[in-house]
Design an enzyme around this catalytic site. Structure first.
Site, PDB file in Angstrom:
ATOM      1  N   THR A  99      45.510  92.609 -73.893  1.00 27.24           N
ATOM      2  CA  THR A  99      44.875  91.938 -72.749  1.00 27.24           C
ATOM      3  C   THR A  99      45.801  90.893 -72.124  1.00 27.24           C
ATOM      4  OG1 THR A  99      42.722  92.268 -73.783  1.00 27.24           O
ATOM      5  CG2 THR A  99      42.843  90.605 -72.045  1.00 27.24           C
ATOM      6  N   TYR A 154      31.579  93.981 -65.320  1.00 23.19           N
ATOM      7  CA  TYR A 154      31.995  93.034 -66.364  1.00 23.19           C
ATOM      8  C   TYR A 154      30.813  92.267 -66.955  1.00 23.19           C
ATOM      9  CZ  TYR A 154      37.054  93.613 -65.625  1.00 23.19           C
ATOM     10  OH  TYR A 154      38.345  94.109 -65.578  1.00 23.19           O
ATOM     11  N   HIS A 158      42.623  97.980 -65.959  1.00 27.74           N
ATOM     12  CA  HIS A 158      41.490  97.974 -66.892  1.00 27.74           C
ATOM     13  C   HIS A 158      41.399  99.326 -67.580  1.00 27.74           C
ATOM     14  CE1 HIS A 158      37.314  97.772 -68.364  1.00 27.74           C
ATOM     15  NE2 HIS A 158      37.200  98.998 -67.905  1.00 27.74           N
ATOM     16  N   ARG A 205      51.029  96.719 -69.175  1.00 28.63           N
ATOM     17  CA  ARG A 205      50.985  95.247 -69.028  1.00 28.63           C
ATOM     18  C   ARG A 205      52.266  94.611 -69.557  1.00 28.63           C
ATOM     19  NH1 ARG A 205      44.788  94.746 -71.236  1.00 28.63           N
ATOM     20  NH2 ARG A 205      43.669  94.962 -69.254  1.00 28.63           N
ATOM     21  N   ARG A 239      44.136 102.602 -74.166  1.00 30.63           N
ATOM     22  CA  ARG A 239      44.302 101.157 -74.413  1.00 30.63           C
ATOM     23  C   ARG A 239      45.722 100.855 -74.918  1.00 30.63           C
ATOM     24  NH1 ARG A 239      40.267  97.232 -73.207  1.00 30.63           N
ATOM     25  NH2 ARG A 239      40.787  96.159 -75.143  1.00 30.63           N
ATOM     26  N   ASN A 278      46.547  91.085 -64.832  1.00 33.67           N
ATOM     27  CA  ASN A 278      47.098  92.040 -65.814  1.00 33.67           C
ATOM     28  C   ASN A 278      46.978  93.499 -65.384  1.00 33.67           C
ATOM     29  OD1 ASN A 278      44.377  92.275 -66.269  1.00 33.67           O
ATOM     30  ND2 ASN A 278      44.455  91.807 -68.457  1.00 33.67           N
ATOM     31  N   GLU A 314      30.753 103.000 -67.933  1.00 39.77           N
ATOM     32  CA  GLU A 314      31.607 102.659 -66.791  1.00 39.77           C
ATOM     33  C   GLU A 314      31.802 103.863 -65.868  1.00 39.77           C
ATOM     34  OE1 GLU A 314      35.061 100.949 -68.691  1.00 39.77           O
ATOM     35  OE2 GLU A 314      33.953  99.157 -69.294  1.00 39.77           O
ATOM     36  N   PHE A 372      35.935  82.372 -67.873  1.00 42.62           N
ATOM     37  CA  PHE A 372      36.800  83.002 -66.865  1.00 42.62           C
ATOM     38  C   PHE A 372      36.062  84.019 -65.999  1.00 42.62           C
ATOM     39  CE2 PHE A 372      37.310  85.334 -70.901  1.00 42.62           C
ATOM     40  CZ  PHE A 372      37.012  86.638 -70.506  1.00 42.62           C
ATOM     41  N   LYS A 388      43.764  97.417 -60.957  1.00 40.85           N
ATOM     42  CA  LYS A 388      43.183  96.227 -60.336  1.00 40.85           C
ATOM     43  C   LYS A 388      43.919  95.899 -59.032  1.00 40.85           C
ATOM     44  CE  LYS A 388      41.668  94.369 -64.826  1.00 40.85           C
ATOM     45  NZ  LYS A 388      41.875  93.274 -65.829  1.00 40.85           N
TER      46      LYS A 388
HETATM   47  N1  UDP Z   1      40.519  87.714 -68.772  1.00 40.26           N
HETATM   48  C1  UDP Z   1      40.922  86.482 -68.300  1.00 40.26           C
HETATM   49  N2  UDP Z   1      41.030  85.449 -69.200  1.00 40.26           N
HETATM   50  C2  UDP Z   1      40.764  85.595 -70.517  1.00 40.26           C
HETATM   51  C3  UDP Z   1      40.366  86.870 -70.986  1.00 40.26           C
HETATM   52  C4  UDP Z   1      40.248  87.900 -70.088  1.00 40.26           C
HETATM   53  O1  UDP Z   1      41.174  86.310 -67.107  1.00 40.26           O
HETATM   54  O2  UDP Z   1      40.903  84.638 -71.276  1.00 40.26           O
HETATM   55  C5  UDP Z   1      40.389  88.832 -67.819  1.00 40.26           C
HETATM   56  C6  UDP Z   1      41.551  89.819 -67.906  1.00 40.26           C
HETATM   57  O3  UDP Z   1      41.845  90.275 -66.587  1.00 40.26           O
HETATM   58  C7  UDP Z   1      40.967  90.935 -68.746  1.00 40.26           C
HETATM   59  C8  UDP Z   1      39.520  90.940 -68.272  1.00 40.26           C
HETATM   60  O4  UDP Z   1      39.206  89.560 -68.107  1.00 40.26           O
HETATM   61  O5  UDP Z   1      41.618  92.177 -68.504  1.00 40.26           O
HETATM   62  C9  UDP Z   1      38.520  91.558 -69.211  1.00 40.26           C
HETATM   63  O6  UDP Z   1      38.656  90.964 -70.470  1.00 40.26           O
HETATM   64  P1  UDP Z   1      38.648  91.834 -71.806  1.00 40.26           P
HETATM   65  O7  UDP Z   1      38.549  90.921 -72.965  1.00 40.26           O
HETATM   66  O8  UDP Z   1      37.617  92.923 -71.689  1.00 40.26           O
HETATM   67  O9  UDP Z   1      40.137  92.469 -71.808  1.00 40.26           O
HETATM   68  P2  UDP Z   1      40.641  93.961 -71.534  1.00 40.26           P
HETATM   69  O10 UDP Z   1      39.604  94.898 -72.100  1.00 40.26           O
HETATM   70  O11 UDP Z   1      40.828  94.124 -70.041  1.00 40.26           O
HETATM   71  O12 UDP Z   1      41.966  94.059 -72.256  1.00 40.26           O
HETATM   72 MG    MG Z   2      37.565  94.962 -71.747  1.00 43.06          MG
END
Ligand code: UDP
Ligand code: MG
Length: 149
Positions: A91, A49, A115, A102, A85, A112, A126, A57, A9
């Site tokens: 996350t 997304y 992705h 992270r 992952r 964070n 994707e 958010f 990111k």
């Molecule tokens: N995110 C955020 N606030 C939240 C949850 C997610 O800003 O409460 C952002 C964060 O950057 C995250 C992205 O949205 O990486 C996508 O969310 P997801 O639940 O898919 O998490 P990831 O798969 O990236 O771990």
């Molecule tokens: Mg995700």
């Protein structure tokens, strides 16, 4: 062989973590199949997304993703989606274990760094979105030193 979509990111690019992140996936034994530095537009980030469009958010997340260039990558290997992952960490960086990307480099959920696709099917979608012209078909000569067969 399984593939996943990984994106560094804008904060990861700005903080000079591109090499470190690529290094972790390479050293694990995964193979890089696609790589580009790219700035994306709002509509593209919203498409990436789209599953999160109802979340509070969402608009802040899209602002974040379009705030600077990102590094889009395709990595290939056995179980690369779930292992990827695990390499990335939870996350919320506050809950990410030390040793994860992270966990080692991020503090807040909205910054964070990286992705990674959450399932084989989302990885397929994707990769098609980010690499519409396809990826590079090659096999590392290290393959027999990483896989039993
Ligand atoms: N995110 C955020 N606030 C939240 C949850 C997610 O800003 O409460 C952002 C964060 O950057 C995250 C992205 O949205 O990486 C996508 O969310 P997801 O639940 O898919 O998490 P990831 O798969 O990236 O771990
Ligand atoms: Mg995700």
């Amino acid at each position: 062989m399984e593939q996943t979509f990984i994106m560094i990111k804008p904060d990861g690019v700005q903080r000079g973590l591109v090499g470190e992140i690529i290094c972790r996936f390479e050293k694990k034994g995964f193979s890089l199949k696609g790589l580009k530095l790219i700035s994306v537009e709002r509509a593209f980030a919203e498409k990436h997304y789209e599953d999160l469009s109802s979340k509070p958010f969402f608009s802040g997340l899209v602002d974040y993703i379009i705030s600077g260039p990102v590094v889009a990558m395709v990595w290939e290997g056995k179980n690369v989606v779930s292992t990827g992952r695990n390499i990335i960490g939870a996350t919320n960086p506050a809950a990410s274990a030390p040793g994860t990307i992270r966990g080692d480099y991020a503090v807040e959920i909205g910054r964070n760094i990286i992705h990674g696709s959450d399932a084989v099917e989302s990885a397929r979608k994707e990769i098609a979105l980010w690499f519409p012209d396809g990826t590079v078909n090659w096999q590392s000569s290290l393959h027999p030193w990483i896989y039993e067969c």
